[in-house]
Design a protein around this motif. Structure first.
Motif, mmCIF file in Angstrom:
data_model
loop_
_atom_site.group_PDB
_atom_site.id
_atom_site.type_symbol
_atom_site.label_atom_id
_atom_site.label_comp_id
_atom_site.label_asym_id
_atom_site.label_seq_id
_atom_site.Cartn_x
_atom_site.Cartn_y
_atom_site.Cartn_z
ATOM 1 N N CYS A 1 0.834 -1.201 0.000
ATOM 2 C CA CYS A 1 0.000 0.000 0.000
ATOM 3 C C CYS A 1 0.879 1.264 0.000
ATOM 4 O O CYS A 1 2.022 1.247 0.434
ATOM 5 C CB CYS A 1 -0.892 -0.015 1.238
ATOM 6 S SG CYS A 1 -2.129 1.301 1.267
ATOM 7 N N ASP B 1 0.396 3.622 1.875
ATOM 8 C CA ASP B 1 0.343 4.106 3.257
ATOM 9 C C ASP B 1 1.745 4.375 3.816
ATOM 10 O O ASP B 1 2.628 3.514 3.721
ATOM 11 C CB ASP B 1 -0.387 3.051 4.109
ATOM 12 C CG ASP B 1 -0.775 3.573 5.474
ATOM 13 O OD1 ASP B 1 0.139 3.967 6.235
ATOM 14 O OD2 ASP B 1 -1.973 3.591 5.775
ATOM 15 N N ALA C 1 -4.227 0.478 -1.181
ATOM 16 C CA ALA C 1 -4.734 -0.804 -0.678
ATOM 17 C C ALA C 1 -4.069 -2.026 -1.300
ATOM 18 O O ALA C 1 -4.620 -3.121 -1.260
ATOM 19 C CB ALA C 1 -6.259 -0.900 -0.809
ATOM 20 N N HIS D 1 -2.091 -4.520 5.029
ATOM 21 C CA HIS D 1 -1.758 -4.022 6.367
ATOM 22 C C HIS D 1 -3.004 -3.638 7.151
ATOM 23 O O HIS D 1 -4.076 -3.419 6.575
ATOM 24 C CB HIS D 1 -0.802 -2.825 6.265
ATOM 25 C CG HIS D 1 -1.446 -1.586 5.718
ATOM 26 N ND1 HIS D 1 -1.936 -0.583 6.535
ATOM 27 C CD2 HIS D 1 -1.689 -1.195 4.449
ATOM 28 C CE1 HIS D 1 -2.448 0.372 5.764
ATOM 29 N NE2 HIS D 1 -2.315 0.030 4.495
ATOM 30 N N CYS E 1 -6.005 -0.062 7.080
ATOM 31 C CA CYS E 1 -5.817 0.430 5.712
ATOM 32 C C CYS E 1 -6.978 1.358 5.328
ATOM 33 O O CYS E 1 -8.143 0.955 5.342
ATOM 34 C CB CYS E 1 -5.725 -0.739 4.739
ATOM 35 S SG CYS E 1 -5.469 -0.207 3.026
ATOM 36 N N GLY E 2 -6.644 2.586 4.962
ATOM 37 C CA GLY E 2 -7.664 3.577 4.609
ATOM 38 C C GLY E 2 -8.434 3.202 3.355
ATOM 39 O O GLY E 2 -9.635 3.461 3.249
#
Ligand SMILES: [Zn+2]
Length: 207
Positions: A42, A44, A67, A103, A106-107
């Protein structure tokens, strides 16, 4: 706004430390890359694969997106940034492993669970991208045995990405010939714990 200055400070630390200590390796790397592993993770900021796996430069060919999703094999046109990186990693670099690392918290997965619509005016690249997990999302929401829907979908999306990787003919061929292995992992941020998918039992096991 000191953020960019802090970034340059980091670069100067890199030059003094990592680069200076390993300048022979950097000189060799200039000749080409032969990473044995491709990692799909991701965007992130908390889950940098180089940090989590403590890799060295040249070890991993890394693709990051929202994602850590892999779209299915699709030759209908369009700008396939993810698929082109996969094609180059597999057919150009001949990586021996592809690791999909999801993870916790995760947004992108959270947005998918919330309906996949960011509510932004006009067309949204993100909404269209997150729709890749519509099917696993509906499965997870309908499954009463999955209490923690967020983690449940994070894990299911990894399984989906592995299935989509296998829809690329050049991946299926190499996997069947034993030249390429696919792996699913999930990193729990707060605990710093990695879980690895055991495809035989379909369970993610603590490493
Ligand atoms: Zn994420």
């Amino acid at each position: 706004m000191p953020e960019f200055i802090e970034l340059l400070d980091g670069y100067h630390r890199f030059r003094r430390n990592e680069y200076y200590r390993h300048r022979g390796r950097w000189s060799e790397l200039q000749e080409g890359q032969h990473p044995p592993i491709m990692i799909i993770s991701c965007c992130d900021s908390r889950v940098d694969p180089a940090t989590v796996f403590d890799t060295v430069p040249g070890q991993a060919f890394v693709l990051r997106n929202v994602a850590n999703l892999v779209p299915p094999y699709d030759t209908s046109g369009g700008l396939h940034g993810v698929s082109s990186a996969i094609e180059f990693g597999v057919t150009g670099l001949e990586v021996k492993h592809i690791v999909v690392m999801g993870h916790g918290a995760c947004g992108g997965i959270k947005a998918a669970l919330a309906g996949g619509d960011q509510g932004l005016p006009g067309p949204s690249f993100l909404d269209a991208w997150i729709a890749l997990v519509d099917e696993p999302r509906d499965r997870v929401l309908a499954d009463d045995s999955i209490i923690d829907k967020q983690t449940g979908l994070e894990l299911e999306a990894i399984r989906q990405s592995l299935a989509n990787l296998r829809s690329f003919p050049f991946i299926a061929q190499r996997e069947a010939a034993g030249q390429l292995k696919l792996h699913g992992c999930h990193f729990a941020i707060g605990e710093g714990q990695l879980y690895v998918l055991d495809e035989e039992s379909d369970a993610f096991l603590a490493e």
